[in-house]
Design a protein around this motif. Structure first.
Motif, short mmCIF file in Angstrom:
data_model
loop_
_atom_site.label_atom_id
_atom_site.label_comp_id
_atom_site.label_asym_id
_atom_site.label_seq_id
_atom_site.Cartn_x
_atom_site.Cartn_y
_atom_site.Cartn_z
N ILE A 33 37.98 38.63 28.99
CA ILE A 33 38.62 39.77 29.66
C ILE A 33 39.42 39.28 30.85
O ILE A 33 38.91 38.52 31.68
N GLU A 34 40.66 39.71 30.94
CA GLU A 34 41.46 39.41 32.14
C GLU A 34 41.97 40.71 32.74
O GLU A 34 41.80 41.78 32.19
N ILE A 35 42.59 40.55 33.90
CA ILE A 35 42.95 41.71 34.72
C ILE A 35 44.15 42.49 34.15
O ILE A 35 44.31 43.67 34.43
N THR A 93 33.75 42.03 46.60
CA THR A 93 34.17 43.40 46.24
C THR A 93 34.52 43.48 44.76
O THR A 93 34.11 44.42 44.06
N ILE A 94 35.27 42.47 44.28
CA ILE A 94 35.66 42.45 42.86
C ILE A 94 34.40 42.36 41.98
O ILE A 94 34.24 43.10 41.01
N LYS A 95 33.49 41.48 42.36
CA LYS A 95 32.31 41.27 41.51
C LYS A 95 31.39 42.50 41.51
O LYS A 95 30.87 42.88 40.46
N GLU A 143 30.29 36.87 33.95
CA GLU A 143 31.41 37.21 34.84
C GLU A 143 31.87 35.93 35.55
O GLU A 143 31.05 35.24 36.17
N ALA A 144 33.16 35.60 35.39
CA ALA A 144 33.74 34.42 36.06
C ALA A 144 35.07 34.81 36.70
O ALA A 144 36.06 34.10 36.59
N ALA A 145 35.07 35.99 37.34
CA ALA A 145 36.28 36.45 38.06
C ALA A 145 36.31 35.77 39.43
O ALA A 145 35.37 35.07 39.81
N SER A 146 37.40 36.00 40.16
CA SER A 146 37.61 35.36 41.46
C SER A 146 36.39 35.52 42.38
O SER A 146 35.68 36.53 42.29
N GLU A 147 36.18 34.54 43.26
CA GLU A 147 35.01 34.55 44.14
C GLU A 147 35.20 35.57 45.27
O GLU A 147 35.47 35.22 46.41
N VAL A 158 24.48 32.20 36.35
CA VAL A 158 24.55 31.07 35.42
C VAL A 158 25.79 30.29 35.84
O VAL A 158 26.91 30.73 35.63
N HIS A 159 25.55 29.19 36.53
CA HIS A 159 26.64 28.51 37.25
C HIS A 159 27.06 27.23 36.53
O HIS A 159 26.34 26.24 36.54
N PHE A 160 28.24 27.31 35.91
CA PHE A 160 28.80 26.15 35.19
C PHE A 160 29.57 25.27 36.17
O PHE A 160 29.90 25.68 37.27
N LEU A 183 40.96 19.99 42.74
CA LEU A 183 40.53 20.31 41.37
C LEU A 183 39.73 21.62 41.33
O LEU A 183 39.92 22.47 40.46
N ILE A 184 38.84 21.79 42.29
CA ILE A 184 38.00 23.00 42.33
C ILE A 184 38.86 24.22 42.65
O ILE A 184 38.66 25.31 42.10
N GLY A 185 39.83 24.07 43.55
CA GLY A 185 40.65 25.21 44.01
C GLY A 185 40.32 25.48 45.47
O GLY A 185 39.16 25.75 45.80
#
Ligand code: NAD
Length: 285
Positions: free
Chosen positions: A30-32, A93-95, A86-90, A138-140, A234-236
């Motif tokens: 799912i994307e925005i 509020t979004i999460k 869920e892997a949306a932006s950190e 669940v942290h990849f 690399l991480i951002g």
């Protein structure tokens, strides 16, 4: 858990989508927006094609993996999922908004709702979801298709059964190595890694040494595969800033506080490799 949903198809989400589909699972990403969903789809295909060109995966398998993935921009598409990651932006509020909505959308009482967050309290995500016992972290690690580790983070309200099912899924379905961590901002790895990266950024900001010399120091002097500034790229840089802020908010430890240069770089859109420029420029951008 064979029907998987992944929210967010950026750096991490696209990797988790790829890993899940390569494990034979049916995946909805799912994307925005439709455009962002298209970009996520290209990210996953690009990664699979690179693996193919290196001989790590057969062409027929790439096609089969791609057939198991569908991209959508409407959260309602997740209704029949057994597991949503869920892997949306950190961004808290979004999460929180996503957990509130997806908690209502999932039809199965057994379905697990997990977050790949690096620092946002899992207990808060569970509290708004209406299914706190079936919510956990669940942290990849980046890049998800390559890195073996997954941190499992039950919150105060996660049931032991949920943790057991996730441990089985990560180990048996994905073939990754789980470790358990408590619901504290940063978990195990980022609690150690983020202050190190922020210290390197502070060192660069203060003019101790050039970016390449700081990185060479840790690569050649400590045997690290890459230096802290290249790893930050690399991480951002936006992700590192957000993780540092959450860790600082929780512990008030000055080492976790993002230095001004990091904030300025994020404000300038210099997010690292994903935006084409961070501490280093990246080819083709
Ligand atoms: P990213 O910026 O590459 O991707 C985030 C994606 O989420 C974007 O594509 C964005 O469009 C999408 N998004 C934002 N809001 C959304 C919404 N409401 N619905 C659907 N999609 C939405 O970030 P990333 O590096 O992939 O990080 C994602 C999560 O993974 C964060 O919680 C981060 O802390 C965590 N994480 C990151 C790393 C890393 O190395 N970058 C490692 C482990 C965990």
């Amino acid at each position: 858990m064979e029907r998987v949903g992944v929210i967010g198809g950026g750096l991490m989400g696209s990797g988790i989508i790829e890993v899940s589909a390569r494990a034979g699972l049916d995946v909805i990403g799912i994307e925005i927006s439709d455009e962002a969903a298209q970009a996520a789809s290209q990210r996953v295909e690009g990664s699979l094609r690179r693996a193919e060109s290196r001989g790590k995966i057969e062409t027929t398998e790439v096609e089969a993996v791609l057939e198991r993935i569908r991209f959508e921009s409407d959260l309602e598409a997740l209704a029949d999922r057994d597991l949503v990651i869920e892997a949306a932006s950190e961004d808290e509020t979004i999460k929180l908004d996503l957990f509130r909505r997806v908690g209502e959308i999932l039809t199965s009482d057994e379905a697990i709702l997990a977050s790949n967050t690096s620092s946002i309290p899992i207990v808060k995500l569970g509290a708004v979801s209406g299914r706190a016992d079936r919510v956990m972290g669940v942290h990849f690690f980046n890049p998800a298709p390559v890195m073996a580790l997954v941190e499992l983070i039950p919150s105060l309200t996660t049931s032991p059964e949920t943790l057991d099912r996730m441990r089985g899924w990560v180990g048996d379905s994905l073939g990754k190595q789980p470790i358990d961590a408590t619901d504290r901002a940063g978990f195990v790895v980022n609690s150690l890694l983020v202050p190190y990266l922020l210290s390197a950024i502070r060192m660069y900001e203060a003019g101790y040494a050039s970016a390449t010399d700081i990185d060479q120091g840790m690569v050649l002097g400590c045997g690290h595969p890459m230096g802290p500034l290249a790893l930050s790229d690399l991480i951002g840089l936006d992700t590192i800033k957000a993780i540092g802020e959450s860790m600082y908010a929780e512990f008030k430890e000055p080492l976790y506080s993002p230095p001004p240069l990091l904030g300025r770089m994020v404000d300038a859109g210099l997010m690292g490799k994903k935006s084409g420029h961070g501490f280093y420029p990246y080819e083709g951008r």
